[in-house]
Design a protein around this motif. Sequence first.
Motif, PDB file in Angstrom:
ATOM      1  N   THR A  89       0.835  -1.199   0.000  1.00 12.46           N
ATOM      2  CA  THR A  89       0.000   0.000   0.000  1.00 12.46           C
ATOM      3  C   THR A  89       0.868   1.246   0.000  1.00 12.46           C
ATOM      4  O   THR A  89       1.852   1.309   0.722  1.00 12.46           O
ATOM      5  N   GLN A  90       0.482   2.231  -0.819  1.00 11.25           N
ATOM      6  CA  GLN A  90       1.246   3.497  -0.807  1.00 11.25           C
ATOM      7  C   GLN A  90       0.563   4.567   0.043  1.00 11.25           C
ATOM      8  O   GLN A  90       1.204   5.500   0.505  1.00 11.25           O
ATOM      9  N   GLY A  91      -0.771   4.431   0.214  1.00 12.25           N
ATOM     10  CA  GLY A  91      -1.479   5.472   0.960  1.00 12.25           C
ATOM     11  C   GLY A  91      -2.616   4.911   1.802  1.00 12.25           C
ATOM     12  O   GLY A  91      -3.284   3.957   1.407  1.00 12.25           O
ATOM     13  N   VAL A  92      -2.793   5.506   2.974  1.00  6.01           N
ATOM     14  CA  VAL A  92      -3.863   5.074   3.879  1.00  6.01           C
ATOM     15  C   VAL A  92      -4.741   6.265   4.251  1.00  6.01           C
ATOM     16  O   VAL A  92      -4.231   7.318   4.659  1.00  6.01           O
ATOM     17  N   ILE A  93      -6.055   6.079   4.107  1.00  9.84           N
ATOM     18  CA  ILE A  93      -7.005   7.091   4.576  1.00  9.84           C
ATOM     19  C   ILE A  93      -7.517   6.597   5.931  1.00  9.84           C
ATOM     20  O   ILE A  93      -8.194   5.573   6.010  1.00  9.84           O
ATOM     21  N   LEU A  94      -7.120   7.314   6.970  1.00  5.83           N
ATOM     22  CA  LEU A  94      -7.422   6.880   8.333  1.00  5.83           C
ATOM     23  C   LEU A  94      -8.534   7.791   8.869  1.00  5.83           C
ATOM     24  O   LEU A  94      -8.337   8.997   8.996  1.00  5.83           O
ATOM     25  N   VAL A  95      -9.691   7.196   9.151  1.00  8.38           N
ATOM     26  CA  VAL A  95     -10.868   8.030   9.423  1.00  8.38           C
ATOM     27  C   VAL A  95     -11.380   7.845  10.855  1.00  8.38           C
ATOM     28  O   VAL A  95     -11.403   6.725  11.370  1.00  8.38           O
ATOM     29  N   TYR A  96     -11.775   8.959  11.493  1.00  3.90           N
ATOM     30  CA  TYR A  96     -12.549   8.860  12.727  1.00  3.90           C
ATOM     31  C   TYR A  96     -13.707   9.838  12.659  1.00  3.90           C
ATOM     32  O   TYR A  96     -13.736  10.741  11.814  1.00  3.90           O
ATOM     33  N   ASP A  97     -14.663   9.617  13.553  1.00  2.47           N
ATOM     34  CA  ASP A  97     -15.860  10.460  13.622  1.00  2.47           C
ATOM     35  C   ASP A  97     -15.649  11.454  14.771  1.00  2.47           C
ATOM     36  O   ASP A  97     -15.426  11.033  15.921  1.00  2.47           O
ATOM     37  N   VAL A  98     -15.702  12.758  14.475  1.00  2.00           N
ATOM     38  CA  VAL A  98     -15.403  13.760  15.512  1.00  2.00           C
ATOM     39  C   VAL A  98     -16.420  13.751  16.660  1.00  2.00           C
ATOM     40  O   VAL A  98     -16.188  14.363  17.702  1.00  2.00           O
ATOM     41  N   GLY A  99     -17.528  13.034  16.460  1.00  2.00           N
ATOM     42  CA  GLY A  99     -18.531  12.928  17.529  1.00  2.00           C
ATOM     43  C   GLY A  99     -18.399  11.625  18.312  1.00  2.00           C
ATOM     44  O   GLY A  99     -19.212  11.345  19.193  1.00  2.00           O
ATOM     45  N   GLN A 100     -17.424  10.795  17.986  1.00  2.00           N
ATOM     46  CA  GLN A 100     -17.232   9.501  18.667  1.00  2.00           C
ATOM     47  C   GLN A 100     -15.790   9.417  19.146  1.00  2.00           C
ATOM     48  O   GLN A 100     -14.894   9.048  18.382  1.00  2.00           O
ATOM     49  N   LYS A 101     -15.586   9.731  20.430  1.00  2.00           N
ATOM     50  CA  LYS A 101     -14.220   9.723  20.970  1.00  2.00           C
ATOM     51  C   LYS A 101     -13.563   8.347  20.782  1.00  2.00           C
ATOM     52  O   LYS A 101     -12.367   8.261  20.510  1.00  2.00           O
ATOM     53  N   ASP A 102     -14.369   7.281  20.935  1.00  2.00           N
ATOM     54  CA  ASP A 102     -13.841   5.914  20.783  1.00  2.00           C
ATOM     55  C   ASP A 102     -13.157   5.721  19.434  1.00  2.00           C
ATOM     56  O   ASP A 102     -12.146   5.028  19.331  1.00  2.00           O
ATOM     57  N   SER A 103     -13.761   6.317  18.408  1.00  2.00           N
ATOM     58  CA  SER A 103     -13.215   6.099  17.065  1.00  2.00           C
ATOM     59  C   SER A 103     -11.877   6.831  16.906  1.00  2.00           C
ATOM     60  O   SER A 103     -11.008   6.399  16.146  1.00  2.00           O
ATOM     61  N   PHE A 104     -11.704   7.936  17.652  1.00  2.00           N
ATOM     62  CA  PHE A 104     -10.416   8.647  17.649  1.00  2.00           C
ATOM     63  C   PHE A 104      -9.393   7.843  18.449  1.00  2.00           C
ATOM     64  O   PHE A 104      -8.264   7.606  17.990  1.00  2.00           O
ATOM     65  N   GLU A 148      -6.780  18.634  18.895  1.00  2.00           N
ATOM     66  CA  GLU A 148      -6.470  17.290  19.423  1.00  2.00           C
ATOM     67  C   GLU A 148      -6.184  16.319  18.270  1.00  2.00           C
ATOM     68  O   GLU A 148      -5.205  15.553  18.306  1.00  2.00           O
ATOM     69  N   GLY A 149      -7.034  16.362  17.249  1.00  2.00           N
ATOM     70  CA  GLY A 149      -6.847  15.476  16.097  1.00  2.00           C
ATOM     71  C   GLY A 149      -5.587  15.820  15.319  1.00  2.00           C
ATOM     72  O   GLY A 149      -4.796  14.952  14.940  1.00  2.00           O
ATOM     73  N   ARG A 150      -5.400  17.112  15.096  1.00  2.00           N
ATOM     74  CA  ARG A 150      -4.235  17.577  14.341  1.00  2.00           C
ATOM     75  C   ARG A 150      -2.928  17.227  15.050  1.00  2.00           C
ATOM     76  O   ARG A 150      -1.953  16.828  14.435  1.00  2.00           O
ATOM     77  N   GLY A 157       3.672  12.673  11.701  1.00  2.00           N
ATOM     78  CA  GLY A 157       4.063  12.999  10.318  1.00  2.00           C
ATOM     79  C   GLY A 157       2.957  12.695   9.317  1.00  2.00           C
ATOM     80  O   GLY A 157       3.212  12.512   8.128  1.00  2.00           O
ATOM     81  N   PHE A 158       1.700  12.594   9.802  1.00  2.00           N
ATOM     82  CA  PHE A 158       0.577  12.297   8.912  1.00  2.00           C
ATOM     83  C   PHE A 158      -0.087  13.605   8.470  1.00  2.00           C
ATOM     84  O   PHE A 158      -0.034  14.609   9.184  1.00  2.00           O
ATOM     85  N   LEU A 159      -0.770  13.551   7.317  1.00  2.00           N
ATOM     86  CA  LEU A 159      -1.591  14.680   6.892  1.00  2.00           C
ATOM     87  C   LEU A 159      -2.868  14.685   7.737  1.00  2.00           C
ATOM     88  O   LEU A 159      -3.277  13.637   8.250  1.00  2.00           O
ATOM     89  N   TYR A 160      -3.486  15.851   7.868  1.00  2.00           N
ATOM     90  CA  TYR A 160      -4.721  15.938   8.658  1.00  2.00           C
ATOM     91  C   TYR A 160      -5.725  16.816   7.924  1.00  2.00           C
ATOM     92  O   TYR A 160      -5.380  17.914   7.482  1.00  2.00           O
ATOM     93  N   PHE A 161      -6.949  16.326   7.780  1.00  2.00           N
ATOM     94  CA  PHE A 161      -8.012  17.129   7.173  1.00  2.00           C
ATOM     95  C   PHE A 161      -9.302  16.986   7.956  1.00  2.00           C
ATOM     96  O   PHE A 161      -9.617  15.909   8.457  1.00  2.00           O
ATOM     97  N   GLU A 162     -10.033  18.086   8.038  1.00  2.00           N
ATOM     98  CA  GLU A 162     -11.375  18.077   8.615  1.00  2.00           C
ATOM     99  C   GLU A 162     -12.332  17.849   7.441  1.00  2.00           C
ATOM    100  O   GLU A 162     -12.280  18.594   6.447  1.00  2.00           O
ATOM    101  N   ALA A 251       3.118  23.433  17.786  1.00  2.00           N
ATOM    102  CA  ALA A 251       2.267  22.242  17.877  1.00  2.00           C
ATOM    103  C   ALA A 251       0.801  22.657  18.024  1.00  2.00           C
ATOM    104  O   ALA A 251       0.498  23.596  18.749  1.00  2.00           O
ATOM    105  N   PRO A 252      -0.125  21.944  17.327  1.00  2.00           N
ATOM    106  CA  PRO A 252      -1.541  22.276  17.456  1.00  2.00           C
ATOM    107  C   PRO A 252      -1.980  22.206  18.916  1.00  2.00           C
ATOM    108  O   PRO A 252      -1.662  21.244  19.623  1.00  2.00           O
ATOM    109  N   GLY A 253      -2.675  23.238  19.369  1.00  2.00           N
ATOM    110  CA  GLY A 253      -3.177  23.241  20.751  1.00  2.00           C
ATOM    111  C   GLY A 253      -2.219  23.885  21.733  1.00  2.00           C
ATOM    112  O   GLY A 253      -2.524  24.003  22.924  1.00  2.00           O
ATOM    113  N   SER A 254      -1.032  24.333  21.246  1.00  2.00           N
ATOM    114  CA  SER A 254      -0.040  24.869  22.186  1.00  2.00           C
ATOM    115  C   SER A 254      -0.512  26.184  22.815  1.00  2.00           C
ATOM    116  O   SER A 254      -0.248  26.452  23.982  1.00  2.00           O
ATOM    117  N   GLU A 255      -1.246  26.979  22.041  1.00  2.00           N
ATOM    118  CA  GLU A 255      -1.689  28.267  22.569  1.00  2.00           C
ATOM    119  C   GLU A 255      -2.664  28.068  23.734  1.00  2.00           C
ATOM    120  O   GLU A 255      -2.524  28.703  24.789  1.00  2.00           O
TER     121      GLU A 255
END
Length: 273
Positions: A89-104, A148-150, A157-162, A251-255
């Motif tokens: 595999t060259q690429g992975v789309i890793l998905v979670y639901d922002v309303g389900q902490k378990d999935s994160f 938190e997600g970012r 070193g992963f990309l992050y998108f909402e 870092a995201p969330g540092s502020e």
Amino acid sequence: MEANMPKRKEPSKSLRIKVISMGNAEVGKSCIIKRYCEKRFVSKYLATIGIDYGVTKVQVRDREIKVNIFDMAGHPFFYEVRNEFYKDTQGVILVYDVGQKDSFDALDAWLAEMKQELGPHGNMENIIFVVCANKIDCTKHRCVDESEGRLWAESKGFLYFETSAQTGEGINEMFQTFYVSIVDLCENGGKRPIANSSASFTKEQADTIRRIRNSKDSWDMLGVKPGASRDEVNKAYRKLAVLLHPDKCVAPGSEDAFKAVVNARTALLKNIK
Ligand code: GTP
Ligand code: MG
């Protein structure tokens, strides 16, 4: 004569890549792919049975890319079916639901499953991962915020998108950036280009932000024992301030973490003689 002729441009080679989707059941993996490939959204949940396979063609710069997409079922029941699809595999789309902490929280277990299936010689370093924080349209139920997600994604070193498969927000940008990164990887001999391979902040900064976020009170946040002296509080504060100061830490969330530390110190000093 020959020498003055304009050089005919070599036709760019077409490229064939394999990408997979990963993440808990019902987080929206199939809908994200459907939104991109078919420009539509289905609100009824149709669980993927084992694996869905599709092929699509995309253009990246001057190359035509043939993408083989393996959309995995997230339910644990299908482990035996999906486990053989992790390799090559060259690429992975890793998905979670922002309303389900378990999935994160489950993202680490998904990485562990992939690592286990690839075996001791499998190399996850040279795979492009994109994390999709999905269902951002459901604002009322959101419980995993962007920083938190970012932070989780970028510290690896992963990309992050909402994204929202329902409204389409973030989907095209996510796929475009994902495919460009995969092509960059392929053109770099299958190795992640150095600029993209590491986070722009340290593990210590990321871990500290996470610890602050999960701390139970101001003592805990500063990392001192309840009843600590003014000196101990100030010393702990200074250490954290140097680590997290917004001028130094990207870092995201540092502020937010920095502000929380300032407030914790003020609150503690008020009550220490
Ligand atoms: P498995 O195949 O079982 O692993 O699930 P999956 O991750 O492929 O989930 P799927 O794409 O089938 O979507 C699950 C449910 O979430 C469906 O009812 C979708 O309509 C809904 N859904 C998916 N994405 C979104 C989104 O961005 N917003 C909203 N509101 N609902 C979504
Ligand atoms: Mg599915």
